[in-house]
Scaffold this motif. Structure first.
Motif, short mmCIF file in Angstrom:
data_model
loop_
_atom_site.label_atom_id
_atom_site.label_comp_id
_atom_site.label_asym_id
_atom_site.label_seq_id
_atom_site.Cartn_x
_atom_site.Cartn_y
_atom_site.Cartn_z
N UNK A 22 96.27 -39.83 39.52
CA UNK A 22 95.58 -40.00 40.80
C UNK A 22 95.27 -38.66 41.45
N UNK A 23 96.07 -37.64 41.19
CA UNK A 23 95.75 -36.30 41.71
C UNK A 23 94.47 -35.78 41.07
N UNK A 24 94.40 -35.90 39.74
CA UNK A 24 93.20 -35.46 39.03
C UNK A 24 92.02 -36.35 39.39
N UNK A 25 92.24 -37.67 39.37
CA UNK A 25 91.15 -38.59 39.67
C UNK A 25 90.60 -38.40 41.07
N UNK A 26 91.50 -38.21 42.04
CA UNK A 26 91.03 -37.97 43.41
C UNK A 26 90.22 -36.69 43.52
N UNK A 27 90.67 -35.65 42.80
CA UNK A 27 89.92 -34.39 42.81
C UNK A 27 88.55 -34.53 42.17
N UNK A 28 88.48 -35.28 41.07
CA UNK A 28 87.20 -35.49 40.38
C UNK A 28 86.23 -36.25 41.28
N UNK A 29 86.71 -37.31 41.94
CA UNK A 29 85.85 -38.08 42.85
C UNK A 29 85.40 -37.20 44.01
N UNK A 30 86.31 -36.35 44.51
CA UNK A 30 85.93 -35.42 45.57
C UNK A 30 84.85 -34.46 45.12
N UNK A 31 84.96 -33.97 43.88
CA UNK A 31 83.94 -33.07 43.33
C UNK A 31 82.58 -33.76 43.26
N UNK A 32 82.57 -34.96 42.71
CA UNK A 32 81.31 -35.69 42.56
C UNK A 32 80.69 -36.00 43.92
N UNK A 33 81.53 -36.50 44.84
CA UNK A 33 81.01 -36.89 46.15
C UNK A 33 80.42 -35.73 46.93
N UNK A 34 81.11 -34.60 46.93
CA UNK A 34 80.63 -33.46 47.71
C UNK A 34 79.40 -32.81 47.09
N UNK A 35 79.32 -32.72 45.77
CA UNK A 35 78.16 -32.09 45.17
C UNK A 35 76.93 -32.98 45.32
N UNK A 36 77.12 -34.31 45.22
CA UNK A 36 76.00 -35.22 45.43
C UNK A 36 75.51 -35.15 46.88
N UNK A 37 76.44 -35.11 47.81
CA UNK A 37 76.06 -34.99 49.22
C UNK A 37 75.32 -33.68 49.47
#
Length: 208
Positions: free
Chosen positions: A40-55
């Motif tokens: 969940x630490x890695x997964x949360x970071x990955x989702x954060x990466x995707x969300x912020x770069x898309x935004x």
């Protein structure tokens, strides 16, 4: 290899004292707690990466998908989440190598092949994306942000624009594939749920 041996030794010691942070029992029904946490630490970071770069891609002077956050702030968060992934994925890989894992969920041979291929692709992306991002920031000389802190880049005599440029191109290309693989991972979770398989209890802390 030495790190894996050390993890295994600690795992056996904790198991002997009936602590389940690691699992060495044969065919456990769920992943060890340490793997759940790093997942969940890695997964949360990955989702954060995707969300912020898309935004950031959709942010302009006249439109902000996340009110009050410009492109620069979003990319700063993107890089911070990337460093978080880079820090968490190393122990994740070591735990993956050292732990006894639950058996594969029932399914056809093709499902198992796709699951293995998907997980290998995820691990490759989780290792490559932070590494290439760090190379960009360091060899470009700008350094790297980490949630309000700044990690310095290479000094002028050690800057290497060629390495930074190649890292950027690879980061962008592999990132597109990584997004697709991650979406496939989400789809696989949905598939297991449709089949009525207890997929969440295998990976959510507190469920076993």
């Amino acid at each position: 290899m030495a790190a894996v041996v050390a993890v295994r030794a600690v795992s056996r010691l904790m198991e002997s004292r009936n602590l389940r942070f690691f699992s060495t029992s044969s065919l456990p029904e769920a992943y060890p707690l340490a793997m759940k946490l790093t997942h969940w630490a890695v997964g949360g970071g990955v989702i954060g990466c995707f969300g912020t770069v898309q935004a950031a891609m959709y942010t302009t002077k006249d439109y902000q998908p996340i009110p009050g956050m410009g492109k620069g702030e979003l990319m700063g968060l993107h890089k911070s989440f990337g460093l978080l992934v880079g820090a968490a994925v190393v122990p994740r890989v070591l735990l993956r190598l050292a732990s006894t894992l639950p058996p594969e969920l029932p399914g056809r041979a093709l499902e198992h092949i796709l699951a293995k291929a998907g997980h290998y692709a995820l691990y490759a992306g989780m290792l490559f994306m932070p590494a290439s991002g760090i190379a960009m920031g360091y060899y470009g000389g700008k350094g790297l942000p980490f949630f309000g802190y700044h990690i310095p880049g290479a000094t002028p005599d050690k800057k290497n624009p060629k390495i930074a440029g190649n890292a950027f191109k690879a980061h962008k290309l592999v990132g597109q594939g990584f997004e697709i693989v991650t979406l496939g991972h989400f789809g696989a979770v949905g598939w297991h749920m449709l089949k009525g398989q207890a997929i969440w209890r295998r990976i959510i802390p507190g469920m076993s």
